[in-house]
Design a protein around this motif. Sequence first.
Motif, short mmCIF file in Angstrom:
data_model
loop_
_atom_site.label_atom_id
_atom_site.label_comp_id
_atom_site.label_asym_id
_atom_site.label_seq_id
_atom_site.Cartn_x
_atom_site.Cartn_y
_atom_site.Cartn_z
N GLY A 112 12.80 24.29 -9.64
CA GLY A 112 11.22 23.75 -10.27
C GLY A 112 12.22 22.06 -10.33
O GLY A 112 11.23 20.97 -11.31
N GLU A 113 13.37 21.71 -11.00
CA GLU A 113 14.02 20.39 -11.60
C GLU A 113 13.86 19.55 -10.64
O GLU A 113 13.60 19.68 -9.45
N TYR A 114 14.05 18.36 -10.98
CA TYR A 114 13.87 16.75 -10.61
C TYR A 114 14.82 16.33 -11.05
O TYR A 114 15.07 16.16 -11.81
N VAL A 115 15.66 16.48 -9.97
CA VAL A 115 17.33 15.27 -10.75
C VAL A 115 17.18 13.99 -9.79
O VAL A 115 17.61 14.76 -8.27
N ALA A 116 18.25 13.51 -10.49
CA ALA A 116 18.55 12.24 -9.67
C ALA A 116 20.37 11.46 -10.01
O ALA A 116 21.13 12.44 -10.83
N PHE A 117 20.49 11.82 -8.47
CA PHE A 117 22.20 11.94 -8.41
C PHE A 117 22.35 10.42 -8.93
O PHE A 117 21.94 9.45 -7.30
N MET A 118 23.23 9.48 -9.54
CA MET A 118 23.73 7.74 -9.83
C MET A 118 25.12 7.80 -9.85
O MET A 118 25.64 9.24 -9.91
N LYS A 176 4.33 20.90 -8.45
CA LYS A 176 3.77 21.68 -7.38
C LYS A 176 4.96 22.85 -7.67
O LYS A 176 4.40 23.87 -6.73
N GLY A 177 5.61 22.37 -8.08
CA GLY A 177 7.51 23.02 -8.41
C GLY A 177 8.56 23.40 -7.39
O GLY A 177 9.09 23.89 -7.45
N ASN A 178 8.25 21.94 -6.24
CA ASN A 178 9.22 22.07 -5.75
C ASN A 178 10.52 21.49 -6.58
O ASN A 178 10.70 21.15 -7.33
N THR A 179 12.10 21.67 -6.27
CA THR A 179 13.42 21.74 -6.93
C THR A 179 13.60 20.48 -6.06
O THR A 179 13.78 20.30 -4.73
N ILE A 180 13.89 19.79 -6.68
CA ILE A 180 14.02 17.98 -6.01
C ILE A 180 15.06 17.52 -6.46
O ILE A 180 15.72 17.62 -8.10
N ILE A 181 16.79 16.49 -6.11
CA ILE A 181 17.13 16.05 -5.67
C ILE A 181 17.06 15.21 -4.79
O ILE A 181 17.31 15.15 -3.82
N MET A 182 17.66 13.82 -5.88
CA MET A 182 17.45 12.83 -4.88
C MET A 182 19.26 11.94 -5.51
O MET A 182 19.35 11.80 -6.18
N ARG A 196 14.97 6.46 -12.02
CA ARG A 196 13.63 6.85 -13.33
C ARG A 196 12.78 7.64 -13.19
O ARG A 196 12.18 8.04 -14.24
N TYR A 197 12.43 7.33 -11.91
CA TYR A 197 11.02 8.93 -12.01
C TYR A 197 11.81 10.27 -11.78
O TYR A 197 10.88 11.33 -11.90
N ALA A 198 12.74 10.22 -11.72
CA ALA A 198 13.27 12.00 -12.10
C ALA A 198 13.63 12.32 -12.92
O ALA A 198 13.10 11.22 -14.25
N HIS A 199 13.34 13.59 -13.28
CA HIS A 199 13.31 14.01 -15.11
C HIS A 199 14.48 15.10 -15.18
O HIS A 199 14.40 14.72 -16.84
N ARG A 200 15.65 14.03 -14.99
CA ARG A 200 16.75 14.38 -15.24
C ARG A 200 17.91 13.90 -14.11
O ARG A 200 17.85 13.24 -13.13
N ILE A 201 19.15 13.06 -15.32
CA ILE A 201 20.17 11.89 -14.07
C ILE A 201 21.03 12.24 -14.72
O ILE A 201 21.55 12.76 -15.81
N VAL A 202 21.50 12.52 -13.29
CA VAL A 202 23.54 12.71 -13.44
C VAL A 202 24.09 11.47 -12.81
O VAL A 202 23.55 11.21 -11.73
N ARG A 203 24.73 11.09 -14.08
CA ARG A 203 25.53 9.40 -13.26
C ARG A 203 26.73 10.02 -13.17
O ARG A 203 28.09 10.28 -14.04
N ASN A 219 15.74 12.71 -18.93
CA ASN A 219 15.30 11.40 -18.55
C ASN A 219 14.01 11.70 -19.53
O ASN A 219 12.93 11.91 -19.17
N ALA A 220 13.93 10.26 -20.68
CA ALA A 220 13.20 10.59 -21.26
C ALA A 220 11.93 9.40 -21.03
O ALA A 220 10.81 9.92 -21.87
N GLN A 221 11.79 8.95 -19.98
CA GLN A 221 11.05 7.39 -19.58
C GLN A 221 10.76 8.13 -18.18
O GLN A 221 10.72 6.70 -17.24
N VAL A 222 10.28 9.00 -18.00
CA VAL A 222 9.66 9.00 -16.65
C VAL A 222 9.24 8.36 -16.08
O VAL A 222 8.14 8.00 -16.59
N THR A 223 8.71 7.74 -14.95
CA THR A 223 8.07 6.13 -14.56
C THR A 223 6.94 7.72 -13.80
O THR A 223 7.57 8.46 -12.96
N THR A 224 5.73 7.58 -14.05
CA THR A 224 4.35 7.78 -13.73
C THR A 224 3.15 6.52 -13.32
O THR A 224 3.49 5.96 -14.20
#
Length: 233
Positions: A33-39, A192-198, A207-214, A226-231
């Motif tokens: 269920g996490e939403y993570v960005a790899f940057m 809706k519960g999907n696990t997302i990695i972008m 910034r839309y992701a809830h966690r950012i891995v750099r 990510n404290a500043q989730v964009t919605t």
Amino acid sequence: SNVIETTDIAKTYVMGAEVIHALRSVSIQIARGEYVAFMGPSGSGKSTLMNIVGCLDTPSSGQYILNGQDVSRMSDNELAEVRNKEIGFVFQSFNLLPRASALDNVALPLIYAGLNKRDRTERAVESLRSVGLADRAHHRPNELSGGQRQRVAIARALVNNPSVLLADEPTGALDSKTSHEIMDLFEALHSKGNTIIMVTHEEDIARYAHRIVRLRDGLVESDERNAQVTTHA
Ligand code: ADP
Ligand code: ADP
């Protein structure tokens, strides 16, 4: 529970006399269920990590557990089977079949999964509905806008109910407004519960992701909620 657990994974490429450490030691846990960005900057190892996480490649050393299965030492065939079941891919370039309708594009993975035509159609329509495109089911890609094409690709990625949606620069071919619409869709899929990695190199998309891995030089430089989730929705 963790969908993804990597422990000290490394990837080394040998090019003649040169040894390239694409990943040095990467340990990451991602819960369902996490939403993570790899940057990270170009060359930092994003694609290499994405390929390993997506079961397109295996690490040179270290362990990767995907949904409870150790995939780090699997053969190509075993890996392909796990990949088809567990991972839904979205690419920058959509990768749709140009002569097939949106419905047929979305239904394609279900042929490999062995479903009959009626079930395939039902599931594909349902998946198109979940991305807001049920009314475009019979359009071909060239009759759709860029944003609609990416929605079709997302519907195709999700039609098998994968454990992870893995999106590689999903907005790279889209204008700014359409990019933000696709990110609003990701937010809805996340809720809706999907696990997302972008994977992205764009800060305003990450910034839309809830966690950012750099990443930097094949290592995790930072891994932060990510404290500043964009919605927008
Ligand atoms: P990013 O996606 O962040 O740009 P990559 O994972 O593509 O980073 O690359 C990390 C490093 O590994 C770079 O130095 C790149 O040149 C190298 N690399 C990636 N893939 C290969 C390959 N197939 N063969 C040799 N070197 C590679
Ligand atoms: P990049 O964004 O680093 O230029 P791509 O997004 O084209 O690279 O591809 C990333 C990885 O996914 C590559 O290893 C490529 O071989 C693989 N790939 C690209 N398209 C597909 C596809 N349709 N099916 C499976 N693997 C793919």
